[in-house]
Write a protein that holds these residues in place. Sequence first.
Motif, PDB file in Angstrom:
ATOM      1  N   SER A   1       0.841  -1.195   0.000  1.00 50.45           N
ATOM      2  CA  SER A   1       0.000   0.000   0.000  1.00 50.45           C
ATOM      3  C   SER A   1       0.876   1.244   0.000  1.00 50.45           C
ATOM      4  O   SER A   1       2.007   1.228   0.472  1.00 50.45           O
ATOM      5  N   GLY A   2       0.330   2.332  -0.552  1.00 52.53           N
ATOM      6  CA  GLY A   2       0.969   3.632  -0.502  1.00 52.53           C
ATOM      7  C   GLY A   2       2.190   3.763  -1.388  1.00 52.53           C
ATOM      8  O   GLY A   2       2.398   3.011  -2.321  1.00 52.53           O
ATOM      9  N   GLY A   3       2.990   4.763  -1.049  1.00 53.96           N
ATOM     10  CA  GLY A   3       4.183   5.077  -1.820  1.00 53.96           C
ATOM     11  C   GLY A   3       3.877   6.070  -2.912  1.00 53.96           C
ATOM     12  O   GLY A   3       2.720   6.365  -3.213  1.00 53.96           O
ATOM     13  N   GLY A   4       4.930   6.631  -3.501  1.00 56.36           N
ATOM     14  CA  GLY A   4       4.725   7.593  -4.565  1.00 56.36           C
ATOM     15  C   GLY A   4       5.928   7.700  -5.476  1.00 56.36           C
ATOM     16  O   GLY A   4       7.049   7.343  -5.125  1.00 56.36           O
ATOM     17  N   GLY A   5       5.666   8.165  -6.685  1.00 54.90           N
ATOM     18  CA  GLY A   5       6.737   8.409  -7.640  1.00 54.90           C
ATOM     19  C   GLY A   5       7.101   7.178  -8.445  1.00 54.90           C
ATOM     20  O   GLY A   5       6.335   6.231  -8.570  1.00 54.90           O
ATOM     21  N   THR A   6       8.313   7.216  -8.977  1.00 48.25           N
ATOM     22  CA  THR A   6       8.822   6.128  -9.813  1.00 48.25           C
ATOM     23  C   THR A   6       9.138   4.914  -8.951  1.00 48.25           C
ATOM     24  O   THR A   6       9.770   5.041  -7.907  1.00 48.25           O
ATOM     25  N   LEU A   7       8.687   3.733  -9.404  1.00 50.42           N
ATOM     26  CA  LEU A   7       8.980   2.496  -8.695  1.00 50.42           C
ATOM     27  C   LEU A   7      10.445   2.146  -8.892  1.00 50.42           C
ATOM     28  O   LEU A   7      10.954   2.182 -10.001  1.00 50.42           O
ATOM     29  N   GLN A   8      11.115   1.815  -7.806  1.00 52.58           N
ATOM     30  CA  GLN A   8      12.533   1.465  -7.838  1.00 52.58           C
ATOM     31  C   GLN A   8      12.739   0.115  -7.163  1.00 52.58           C
ATOM     32  O   GLN A   8      11.991  -0.244  -6.250  1.00 52.58           O
TER      33      GLN A   8
ATOM     34  N   ALA B   1       5.602   3.098 -12.088  1.00 53.43           N
ATOM     35  CA  ALA B   1       5.330   3.947 -10.931  1.00 53.43           C
ATOM     36  C   ALA B   1       4.870   3.063  -9.776  1.00 53.43           C
ATOM     37  O   ALA B   1       4.441   1.926  -9.983  1.00 53.43           O
ATOM     38  N   THR B   2       4.962   3.581  -8.557  1.00 57.40           N
ATOM     39  CA  THR B   2       4.494   2.813  -7.402  1.00 57.40           C
ATOM     40  C   THR B   2       3.006   2.499  -7.535  1.00 57.40           C
ATOM     41  O   THR B   2       2.536   1.499  -7.010  1.00 57.40           O
ATOM     42  N   SER B   3       2.265   3.326  -8.277  1.00 63.26           N
ATOM     43  CA  SER B   3       0.830   3.072  -8.479  1.00 63.26           C
ATOM     44  C   SER B   3       0.585   1.834  -9.341  1.00 63.26           C
ATOM     45  O   SER B   3      -0.547   1.347  -9.415  1.00 63.26           O
ATOM     46  N   ASN B   4       1.620   1.291  -9.995  1.00 67.36           N
ATOM     47  CA  ASN B   4       1.477   0.056 -10.773  1.00 67.36           C
ATOM     48  C   ASN B   4       1.446  -1.177  -9.880  1.00 67.36           C
ATOM     49  O   ASN B   4       1.131  -2.275 -10.340  1.00 67.36           O
ATOM     50  N   LEU B   5       1.787  -1.030  -8.594  1.00 67.53           N
ATOM     51  CA  LEU B   5       1.770  -2.163  -7.661  1.00 67.53           C
ATOM     52  C   LEU B   5       0.333  -2.436  -7.226  1.00 67.53           C
ATOM     53  O   LEU B   5      -0.495  -1.529  -7.187  1.00 67.53           O
ATOM     54  N   GLN B   6       0.053  -3.683  -6.878  1.00 71.08           N
ATOM     55  CA  GLN B   6      -1.275  -4.007  -6.368  1.00 71.08           C
ATOM     56  C   GLN B   6      -1.161  -4.771  -5.055  1.00 71.08           C
ATOM     57  O   GLN B   6      -0.157  -5.437  -4.799  1.00 71.08           O
ATOM     58  N   ASP B   7      -2.192  -4.641  -4.237  1.00 67.24           N
ATOM     59  CA  ASP B   7      -2.244  -5.312  -2.944  1.00 67.24           C
ATOM     60  C   ASP B   7      -2.724  -6.745  -3.141  1.00 67.24           C
ATOM     61  O   ASP B   7      -3.442  -7.050  -4.081  1.00 67.24           O
ATOM     62  N   GLY B   8      -2.293  -7.636  -2.249  1.00 68.92           N
ATOM     63  CA  GLY B   8      -2.743  -9.023  -2.292  1.00 68.92           C
ATOM     64  C   GLY B   8      -1.585  -9.986  -2.133  1.00 68.92           C
ATOM     65  O   GLY B   8      -0.414  -9.607  -2.206  1.00 68.92           O
ATOM     66  N   THR B   9      -1.925 -11.252  -1.922  1.00 72.46           N
ATOM     67  CA  THR B   9      -0.925 -12.299  -1.743  1.00 72.46           C
ATOM     68  C   THR B   9      -0.360 -12.717  -3.092  1.00 72.46           C
ATOM     69  O   THR B   9      -1.093 -12.830  -4.072  1.00 72.46           O
ATOM     70  N   ASN B  10       0.946 -12.958  -3.126  1.00 69.08           N
ATOM     71  CA  ASN B  10       1.657 -13.400  -4.334  1.00 69.08           C
ATOM     72  C   ASN B  10       1.474 -12.426  -5.493  1.00 69.08           C
ATOM     73  O   ASN B  10       1.162 -12.820  -6.615  1.00 69.08           O
ATOM     74  N   LYS B  11       1.712 -11.137  -5.251  1.00 68.98           N
ATOM     75  CA  LYS B  11       1.544 -10.099  -6.267  1.00 68.98           C
ATOM     76  C   LYS B  11       2.897  -9.417  -6.548  1.00 68.98           C
ATOM     77  O   LYS B  11       3.875  -9.609  -5.836  1.00 68.98           O
TER      78      LYS B  11
END
Length: 186
Positions: free
Chosen positions: A106-113, A165-175
């Motif tokens: 959850s959360g975070g911002g900007g470019t995913l690193q 971007a961090t917004s490309n991440l999703q919540d859940g198991t094995n993600k």
Amino acid sequence: TKVIGAGAEGLTLSSTSLTVANGLTLTDGNVTLASGHGIDFSATANGSGSMSSELLDDYEEGTWTPTYTGSSGNPTITYDALTAGYYTKIGRFVFIIGRIRTDACSGGGGTLQVSGLPFTVNSNSYTSGGGVVSNDFGSNQPHSTMSVPNSTVLYLVYGNYSLNATSNLQDGTNKNQIQFSMFYMV
């Protein structure tokens, strides 16, 4: 001074060096070199490029822990047990492989690193290359990597050189799973 004795043919000893003719065999133990020294290949033919060194002065293997971070705020993440990283450093090149998979995000911002590289990337350029196998991202599945100069992070790339971007991440198991390999210069 030539060393004289049974089996010592071809050995020459001075106060600063030992010369061995016809090869060297070490039956047990390691060859240890002082810091800053290495194996000198200057007797070999030079390539057509501009040579900067013919000294192999570093080799190391180890593990590292890759993590997801954001350029303007880190996400809160629970990683699963498959998250791991391994590296081999030969001279000024570092070869890495790794895997990241999350169980909550959850959360975070900007470019995913991907952070935590075992050595700082060379400050002169984006000297890296690598591929990514990915699945279960919220959007924009990454397919390659790009190291960030003068840092210990890499970017994940999708499409035509677009950065995740961090917004490309999703919540859940094995993600948010990636398996990757790449090299970079230090």
